[in-house]
Write an enzyme that holds these catalytic residues in place. Sequence first.
Site, PDB file in Angstrom:
ATOM      1  CD1 TRP A   1       5.376  -4.151  -6.342  1.00  0.00           C
ATOM      2  CD2 TRP A   1       4.248  -4.669  -8.202  1.00  0.00           C
ATOM      3  NE1 TRP A   1       5.997  -5.216  -6.952  1.00  0.00           N
ATOM      4  CE2 TRP A   1       5.335  -5.546  -8.096  1.00  0.00           C
ATOM      5  CE3 TRP A   1       3.387  -4.799  -9.296  1.00  0.00           C
ATOM      6  CZ2 TRP A   1       5.599  -6.537  -9.034  1.00  0.00           C
ATOM      7  CZ3 TRP A   1       3.651  -5.784 -10.237  1.00  0.00           C
ATOM      8  CH2 TRP A   1       4.731  -6.639 -10.101  1.00  0.00           C
ATOM      9  CG  HIS A   6       4.067  -1.484  -2.533  1.00  0.00           C
ATOM     10  ND1 HIS A   6       5.407  -1.761  -2.542  1.00  0.00           N
ATOM     11  CD2 HIS A   6       3.846  -0.629  -3.562  1.00  0.00           C
ATOM     12  CE1 HIS A   6       5.985  -1.088  -3.527  1.00  0.00           C
ATOM     13  NE2 HIS A   6       5.061  -0.403  -4.161  1.00  0.00           N
ATOM     14  CG  ASP A  45       4.330   4.524  -3.522  1.00  0.00           C
ATOM     15  OD1 ASP A  45       5.372   4.910  -4.095  1.00  0.00           O
ATOM     16  OD2 ASP A  45       3.797   3.414  -3.745  1.00  0.00           O
ATOM     17  NE  ARG A  48       7.429   8.563  -5.889  1.00  0.00           N
ATOM     18  CZ  ARG A  48       7.160   8.167  -7.123  1.00  0.00           C
ATOM     19  NH1 ARG A  48       6.153   7.349  -7.328  1.00  0.00           N
ATOM     20  NH2 ARG A  48       7.903   8.553  -8.131  1.00  0.00           N
ATOM     21  CG  HIS A  60       9.596   4.882  -5.220  1.00  0.00           C
ATOM     22  ND1 HIS A  60       8.613   4.376  -4.412  1.00  0.00           N
ATOM     23  CD2 HIS A  60       9.977   6.046  -4.654  1.00  0.00           C
ATOM     24  CE1 HIS A  60       8.403   5.202  -3.406  1.00  0.00           C
ATOM     25  NE2 HIS A  60       9.219   6.233  -3.528  1.00  0.00           N
ATOM     26  CG  HIS A 117       7.557   1.249  -0.943  1.00  0.00           C
ATOM     27  ND1 HIS A 117       6.184   1.308  -1.039  1.00  0.00           N
ATOM     28  CD2 HIS A 117       8.039   1.790  -2.090  1.00  0.00           C
ATOM     29  CE1 HIS A 117       5.859   1.886  -2.191  1.00  0.00           C
ATOM     30  NE2 HIS A 117       6.956   2.185  -2.849  1.00  0.00           N
ATOM     31  CG  ASP A 121       8.258   0.261  -5.819  1.00  0.00           C
ATOM     32  OD1 ASP A 121       7.156  -0.176  -6.204  1.00  0.00           O
ATOM     33  OD2 ASP A 121       8.401   1.394  -5.310  1.00  0.00           O
ATOM     34  CG  HIS A 127       8.978   0.256 -10.314  1.00  0.00           C
ATOM     35  ND1 HIS A 127       8.951   1.152  -9.269  1.00  0.00           N
ATOM     36  CD2 HIS A 127       7.729   0.250 -10.830  1.00  0.00           C
ATOM     37  CE1 HIS A 127       7.728   1.654  -9.144  1.00  0.00           C
ATOM     38  NE2 HIS A 127       6.965   1.122 -10.077  1.00  0.00           N
ATOM     39  CG  HIS A 150       4.684   2.596 -14.441  1.00  0.00           C
ATOM     40  ND1 HIS A 150       5.988   2.192 -14.374  1.00  0.00           N
ATOM     41  CD2 HIS A 150       4.253   2.663 -13.158  1.00  0.00           C
ATOM     42  CE1 HIS A 150       6.347   2.043 -13.112  1.00  0.00           C
ATOM     43  NE2 HIS A 150       5.300   2.328 -12.348  1.00  0.00           N
ATOM     44  CG  ASP A 154       2.827   0.555 -10.674  1.00  0.00           C
ATOM     45  OD1 ASP A 154       3.755  -0.258 -10.555  1.00  0.00           O
ATOM     46  OD2 ASP A 154       2.977   1.789 -10.553  1.00  0.00           O
TER      47      ASP A 154
HETATM   48  N1  DCM Z   1       8.508   5.351 -12.227  1.00  0.00           N
HETATM   49  C1  DCM Z   1       9.418   4.438 -12.722  1.00  0.00           C
HETATM   50  N2  DCM Z   1      10.444   4.853 -13.502  1.00  0.00           N
HETATM   51  C2  DCM Z   1      10.593   6.157 -13.803  1.00  0.00           C
HETATM   52  C3  DCM Z   1       9.665   7.108 -13.320  1.00  0.00           C
HETATM   53  C4  DCM Z   1       8.627   6.679 -12.529  1.00  0.00           C
HETATM   54  O1  DCM Z   1       9.301   3.249 -12.450  1.00  0.00           O
HETATM   55  N3  DCM Z   1      11.622   6.546 -14.538  1.00  0.00           N
HETATM   56  C5  DCM Z   1       7.389   4.871 -11.426  1.00  0.00           C
HETATM   57  C6  DCM Z   1       7.224   5.434 -10.046  1.00  0.00           C
HETATM   58  C7  DCM Z   1       5.728   5.337  -9.854  1.00  0.00           C
HETATM   59  C8  DCM Z   1       5.162   5.559 -11.243  1.00  0.00           C
HETATM   60  O2  DCM Z   1       6.218   5.210 -12.129  1.00  0.00           O
HETATM   61  O3  DCM Z   1       5.369   3.990  -9.462  1.00  0.00           O
HETATM   62  C9  DCM Z   1       4.670   6.961 -11.497  1.00  0.00           C
HETATM   63  O4  DCM Z   1       5.740   7.832 -11.271  1.00  0.00           O
HETATM   64  P1  DCM Z   1       5.564   9.406 -11.356  1.00  0.00           P
HETATM   65  O5  DCM Z   1       4.449   9.730 -10.426  1.00  0.00           O
HETATM   66  O6  DCM Z   1       6.893   9.939 -10.898  1.00  0.00           O
HETATM   67  O7  DCM Z   1       5.274   9.701 -12.780  1.00  0.00           O
HETATM   68 ZN    ZN Z   2       7.092   2.900  -4.897  1.00  0.00          ZN
HETATM   69 ZN    ZN Z   3       5.069   1.916 -10.281  1.00  0.00          ZN
END
Ligand code: DCM
Ligand code: ZN
Ligand code: ZN
Length: 272
Positions: A1, A6, A45, A48, A60, A117, A121, A127, A150, A154
């Site tokens: 999210w 969150h 977040d 990370r 996440h 968190h 998620d 996710h 995504h 989110d």
């Molecule tokens: N994310 C996900 N699955 C993945 C990669 C990323 O759920 N395989 C999620 C984490 C963050 C968003 O997507 O909420 C953006 O991730 P990023 O900044 O790593 O692209």
């Molecule tokens: Zn997260």
């Molecule tokens: Zn996300």
Amino acid sequence: WGGFGHISVAYIATNFVSPATTTFFQSLLRNDTGDYLAGIATWADSVRYTKWGRFTSDFHFIDAKDDPPRYCGVDFDRDCKKDRGCVVSALHNYTTRLLDADLRESERAIAAKFVVHFIGDIHQPLHTENVERGGNGIPVKFDGRNLNLHHVWDTSIVEKLVGGIRRKPYEAAKKWADELTQEINEGKYASKRISWLRSANLSDPIATAMEWATEGNAYVCTTVLPEGPKAIVGQELGSEYYEAAAPVIEVQVARAGYRLAAWLDLIVASLK
Ligand code: DCM
Ligand code: ZN
Ligand code: ZN
Ligand code: DCM
Ligand code: DCM
């Protein structure tokens, strides 16, 4: 999210935890206001992409290698990266650390921030999906703006549903959390709330988290990608798609908040 989701999950949990749980986490997180959970809900977040927090970046989500909309499903051995972990293993690790009275208080506070968190998620359907990195690689439109799928799940759908989350996010989240709390206590979710806690077993955090992940992942086949990933590319999602998605996001945020409260209560109860 996004941050708003969150913070809303944290406020719902705050409404349901026992007095002993409130006292424990207010002390651990050094915040004796009603924002003690909401105030740390997005911390994971913020770390990370830092040098210290790099090892947490895969915590996440869990990349279910299923095949929506043909079949959905999450498999811990197949989908949780052995070397880097996933949201399911992270919930196990940080629940164990929160329970470990031999750890420094600062380490247990970090564990608390991650648990708050990651229970959020794990309830975001994308996710728990591998396709195009949880939909990040799927370009779509939402009310005329070019976004990825995504981000729509989110943030964009919640923003349209609740309205005005950008101006005063904490106030708007508290208000929405109080509305969902009412629905859980005596509204449309009241008859469901007992079943929402059926999987919660502090002796087996992996099994618990897998039940939650599997339930959310099922929405990838029914609601997120009902015609598959190719069919949604470039589509406008602000109308009919939004109408089907918004109730799923609402129930997932309600479940996450209610389950977070129960999980924190189980942790505090087992400490004495
Ligand atoms: N994310 C996900 N699955 C993945 C990669 C990323 O759920 N395989 C999620 C984490 C963050 C968003 O997507 O909420 C953006 O991730 P990023 O900044 O790593 O692209
Ligand atoms: Zn997260
Ligand atoms: Zn996300
Ligand atoms: N760590 C972890 N999960 C990972 C990587 C590291 O829990 N995927 C923990 C183990 C160590 C700390 O982070 O206590 C630092 O790890 P390292 O020394 O491997 O950088
Ligand atoms: N750490 C973690 N999970 C573990 C062990 C460690 O996330 N199972 C993280 C949190 C600590 C950091 O790594 O702040 C350093 O831990 P250690 O002192 O165990 O290397």
